[in-house]
Scaffold this active site. Structure first.
Site, PDB file in Angstrom:
ATOM      1  N   GLU A  43     -65.168  27.873  -3.477  1.00  0.00           N
ATOM      2  CA  GLU A  43     -66.306  28.228  -2.622  1.00  0.00           C
ATOM      3  C   GLU A  43     -66.755  29.665  -2.865  1.00  0.00           C
ATOM      4  OE1 GLU A  43     -65.493  27.063   1.442  1.00  0.00           O
ATOM      5  OE2 GLU A  43     -64.153  25.480   0.730  1.00  0.00           O
ATOM      6  N   ALA A  87     -68.529  19.722   5.018  1.00  0.00           N
ATOM      7  CA  ALA A  87     -69.163  20.791   5.796  1.00  0.00           C
ATOM      8  C   ALA A  87     -68.648  22.145   5.326  1.00  0.00           C
ATOM      9  CB  ALA A  87     -68.888  20.612   7.296  1.00  0.00           C
ATOM     10  N   ASP A  88     -69.480  23.151   5.506  1.00  0.00           N
ATOM     11  CA  ASP A  88     -69.084  24.526   5.203  1.00  0.00           C
ATOM     12  C   ASP A  88     -69.699  25.429   6.265  1.00  0.00           C
ATOM     13  OD1 ASP A  88     -67.823  26.486   3.281  1.00  0.00           O
ATOM     14  OD2 ASP A  88     -69.871  27.272   3.356  1.00  0.00           O
ATOM     15  N   THR A  89     -68.905  26.360   6.769  1.00  0.00           N
ATOM     16  CA  THR A  89     -69.354  27.264   7.826  1.00  0.00           C
ATOM     17  C   THR A  89     -69.253  28.703   7.358  1.00  0.00           C
ATOM     18  OG1 THR A  89     -68.622  25.721   9.552  1.00  0.00           O
ATOM     19  CG2 THR A  89     -68.972  28.002  10.216  1.00  0.00           C
ATOM     20  N   GLY A 124     -73.367  24.086   7.127  1.00  0.00           N
ATOM     21  CA  GLY A 124     -74.060  23.119   6.300  1.00  0.00           C
ATOM     22  C   GLY A 124     -73.249  21.840   6.254  1.00  0.00           C
TER      23      GLY A 124
END
Length: 213
Positions: A43, A87-89, A124
């Site tokens: 990431e 998901a990514d925060t 997202g």
């Protein structure tokens, strides 16, 4: 909404492409049956390529979901996966994306930068149907993605409070070096938007995605 389709969904093979315990708990509480296959995607997309933290989180989530889809293709006689959820925060303050802290010093800097100020938390979400064709291309997979943003305000924090919080170990592995569901919940004096989005998974938006687009 998802509630009407829960029986049909639970007959499908659903994969959560995340090792996050928070996302696992939230999805479980939604009554969805799923398994976890954590993405191997690194990431570290170049942040300067994205106009906002929301777009950055969205693209990272998409890559994570596609990575898990690719893992299935590499297997011999891969089991059918109907839906991959990823998901990514990230936390964004004054246009700067704040991700997970590298060490204690970094965690102190991150929390200090949020003290007494507003910031945004973006998650997202990418939903991938590996076996369904994209209407635009006629080829699988079908991908549906969106992001949710929550505005958060922190109280003014003393250096002693910040040091004690970092010493607790809670900031590590969390975007912006804090978890609102834990000790840092006491730092929050204002919140506009979805609380669960800050935890790491926008529950309302996810259960309504079928009707709200």
């Amino acid at each position: 909404m998802l509630l009407q389709h829960k029986t049909a969904l639970n007959a499908k093979r659903i994969v959560l492409a995340s090792g996050s315990p928070q996302r696992k708990d939230l999805l479980t509480n939604m009554g969805v049956k799923f398994e976890v296959i954590a993405s191997r995607f690194d990431e570290k997309l170049p942040k300067d390529r994205f106009p906002s933290g929301a777009e950055y989180a969205l693209e990272t989530a998409r890559h994570k979901a596609l990575d898990v889809a690719a893992m299935g293709k590499q297997m011999q006689n891969p089991p059918l996966v109907d839906l991959i959820i990823s998901a990514d925060t990230v936390v964004e303050a004054d246009g700067v994306i704040l991700e997970k802290p590298d060490d204690e010093e970094h965690a102190v800097r991150l929390i200090s930068s949020l003290s007494g100020r507003d910031h945004q938390v973006h998650t997202g979400v990418s939903l991938v149907l590996p076996g369904e064709p994209d209407p635009a291309t006629g080829q699988p997979p079908f991908i549906r993605s969106f992001f949710v943003t929550t505005d958060v305000t922190f109280a003014q924090l003393s250096s002693e409070t910040i040091q004690a919080y970092v010493a607790s170990g809670e900031p590590f592995g969390k975007a912006g070096a804090y978890g609102i569901q834990g000790l840092a919940g006491s730092f929050v004096v204002g919140l506009r938007g979805c609380f669960y989005n800050v935890v790491g998974f926008p529950v309302h938006r996810c259960v309504c995605v079928g009707v709200e687009g």
